[in-house]
Write a protein that holds these residues in place. Sequence first.
Motif, PDB file in Angstrom:
ATOM      1  N   LYS A   1       0.813  -1.224   0.000  1.00 26.69           N
ATOM      2  CA  LYS A   1       0.000   0.000   0.000  1.00 26.69           C
ATOM      3  C   LYS A   1       0.843   1.269   0.000  1.00 26.69           C
ATOM      4  N   THR A   2       2.172   1.120   0.091  1.00 28.18           N
ATOM      5  CA  THR A   2       3.040   2.306   0.061  1.00 28.18           C
ATOM      6  C   THR A   2       3.490   2.649  -1.354  1.00 28.18           C
ATOM      7  N   TYR A   3       3.096   1.833  -2.339  1.00 34.44           N
ATOM      8  CA  TYR A   3       3.510   2.094  -3.721  1.00 34.44           C
ATOM      9  C   TYR A   3       2.538   3.055  -4.398  1.00 34.44           C
ATOM     10  N   ILE A   4       3.097   4.004  -5.125  1.00 32.82           N
ATOM     11  CA  ILE A   4       2.310   5.018  -5.830  1.00 32.82           C
ATOM     12  C   ILE A   4       2.553   4.832  -7.320  1.00 32.82           C
ATOM     13  N   ALA A   5       1.664   4.118  -7.974  1.00 32.57           N
ATOM     14  CA  ALA A   5       1.833   3.813  -9.398  1.00 32.57           C
ATOM     15  C   ALA A   5       1.550   5.048 -10.240  1.00 32.57           C
ATOM     16  N   TYR A   6       2.469   5.331 -11.174  1.00 31.16           N
ATOM     17  CA  TYR A   6       2.273   6.466 -12.079  1.00 31.16           C
ATOM     18  C   TYR A   6       2.784   6.090 -13.460  1.00 31.16           C
ATOM     19  N   GLY A   7       2.455   6.914 -14.433  1.00 34.74           N
ATOM     20  CA  GLY A   7       2.917   6.649 -15.793  1.00 34.74           C
ATOM     21  C   GLY A   7       2.052   5.622 -16.492  1.00 34.74           C
ATOM     22  N   SER A   8       2.341   5.423 -17.771  1.00 32.58           N
ATOM     23  CA  SER A   8       1.528   4.522 -18.589  1.00 32.58           C
ATOM     24  C   SER A   8       1.599   3.072 -18.119  1.00 32.58           C
TER      25      SER A   8
ATOM     26  N   GLY B   1       2.276   2.136 -14.895  1.00 31.77           N
ATOM     27  CA  GLY B   1       2.139   2.028 -13.446  1.00 31.77           C
ATOM     28  C   GLY B   1       1.159   0.977 -12.973  1.00 31.77           C
ATOM     29  N   ARG B   2      -0.058   1.034 -13.493  1.00 33.45           N
ATOM     30  CA  ARG B   2      -1.077   0.096 -13.034  1.00 33.45           C
ATOM     31  C   ARG B   2      -0.719  -1.347 -13.380  1.00 33.45           C
ATOM     32  N   LYS B   3      -0.177  -1.561 -14.598  1.00 33.26           N
ATOM     33  CA  LYS B   3       0.197  -2.914 -14.997  1.00 33.26           C
ATOM     34  C   LYS B   3       1.327  -3.449 -14.124  1.00 33.26           C
ATOM     35  N   LYS B   4       2.267  -2.578 -13.774  1.00 30.77           N
ATOM     36  CA  LYS B   4       3.377  -3.002 -12.926  1.00 30.77           C
ATOM     37  C   LYS B   4       2.884  -3.341 -11.516  1.00 30.77           C
ATOM     38  N   MET B   5       1.921  -2.588 -11.021  1.00 33.40           N
ATOM     39  CA  MET B   5       1.380  -2.890  -9.700  1.00 33.40           C
ATOM     40  C   MET B   5       0.632  -4.224  -9.720  1.00 33.40           C
ATOM     41  N   GLU B   6      -0.059  -4.488 -10.823  1.00 34.00           N
ATOM     42  CA  GLU B   6      -0.743  -5.773 -10.975  1.00 34.00           C
ATOM     43  C   GLU B   6       0.267  -6.907 -11.048  1.00 34.00           C
ATOM     44  N   MET B   7       1.407  -6.660 -11.727  1.00 35.59           N
ATOM     45  CA  MET B   7       2.453  -7.668 -11.798  1.00 35.59           C
ATOM     46  C   MET B   7       3.019  -7.955 -10.413  1.00 35.59           C
ATOM     47  N   GLN B   8       3.196  -6.919  -9.618  1.00 38.11           N
ATOM     48  CA  GLN B   8       3.690  -7.092  -8.252  1.00 38.11           C
ATOM     49  C   GLN B   8       2.777  -8.041  -7.468  1.00 38.11           C
ATOM     50  N   ALA B   9       1.457  -7.812  -7.570  1.00 38.86           N
ATOM     51  CA  ALA B   9       0.499  -8.670  -6.875  1.00 38.86           C
ATOM     52  C   ALA B   9       0.525 -10.090  -7.435  1.00 38.86           C
ATOM     53  N   GLU B  10       0.691 -10.208  -8.764  1.00 43.41           N
ATOM     54  CA  GLU B  10       0.743 -11.519  -9.406  1.00 43.41           C
ATOM     55  C   GLU B  10       1.944 -12.327  -8.919  1.00 43.41           C
ATOM     56  N   GLN B  11       3.084 -11.679  -8.761  1.00 42.90           N
ATOM     57  CA  GLN B  11       4.277 -12.395  -8.295  1.00 42.90           C
ATOM     58  C   GLN B  11       4.188 -12.729  -6.815  1.00 42.90           C
TER      59      GLN B  11
END
Length: 388
Positions: free
Chosen positions: A247-254, A256-266
């Motif tokens: 919850k401390t990650y602040i996704a930004y840029g094109s 961002g959201r996909k990278k946050m989803e990848m983090q959860a996936e891993q």
Amino acid sequence: MKTLIKPLVLALSLTTLMACNANNRKQNKSELIAETVIKTTSKDHKPEIKVALLLDTSNSMDGLIDQAKAQLWKLVNELSYAKCEDESPSLKIALYEYGNDNLNAEEGYLRQVLSFSNDLDEISKSLFSLTTNGGNEYCGKVIKTALNQLEWGNNEDDLKLIFIAGNEPFSQGKVNYKDASKLAHQNDVTVNTIFCGDYNLGISTSWKDGADLTHGNYMAINHNEATVHLASPYDDKILELNEKLNKTYIAYGSAGRKKMEMQAEQDTNALSYNKANAVSRTVSKSSRLYINSSWDLVDAEKDKDFSYDDLDDKQLPKELKGKSKDEIKTFVAKKAKAREKLQTEIESLNIKRRNYIAEQNTEGSNSLESAMLEALKTQAEKKNYKWE
């Protein structure tokens, strides 16, 4: 006997006589240019550990790929404790698969899955993408390809390693493995060979010779050995902190959201093996090697070239849209402070966890992780690397 793998690692010189790389070898420049395209050089270069994993994904090595998936975070955690003089080296991992019929025959049944990357989530995703199919395993070809395609650089403080794993004869294919190993040696890249099977059979099929030519390690492992993750009394609390850490990650840029989803996936992929493996990933996420400056504002702000003035409001998360620069700074600082506190807690619990596991773990292992760590530490000592 076709095989597979389903499912992987540094200080400025003080004087001429006191350098992190003790051997200070001089290379023949004309020979280097003629043999390979490795040309990268850099001043003020922070030491790096560069590891290229070359994994056979032909038919019978699912166990080895599973080991690579399950043991990635243990390996990363161990590498996070490495020191070269007073500096902490960065880590980059590249991944190749070879020996798979689904791959291009003209290219030697091999594929670069991932070039050198410090994105640990991307590395994990790449390992979980591997599938197997029978094929021809050309060790010399995949080694030479990795040498020519990857940017190894020529900084003498870097630890540059290839780990190639499989169980077919090392001599197969049109590219002579001896030529490939000599090319690696010329460029200060050490080739470590991991034979999946009987130790003496690996010797008779040239796996040991392939390592000896670069003064690397030859190892034979049981690729079907199940990875053992020991539980500890601290696991549940560490996983609880992982949820808060996310919850401390602040996704930004094109991306961002996909990278946050990848983090959860891993996170989910790690947990698919068991709770203790998910704990190891959480520890990795709290280490200095887990860097996400390409999509996370907290990490991005630490980069020298970062500027709040360059942020596009359209690329910001909804909670920051329309906010002033000062408001965004305050928000990021709050998240950064929370993350630092959580990482400190995780690191403190992990010290207790490591001590507990060390007391419980009295049996040795013959797995990919143990083989890689043994080789890596042996070769790191030659360049004055130490472990905290």
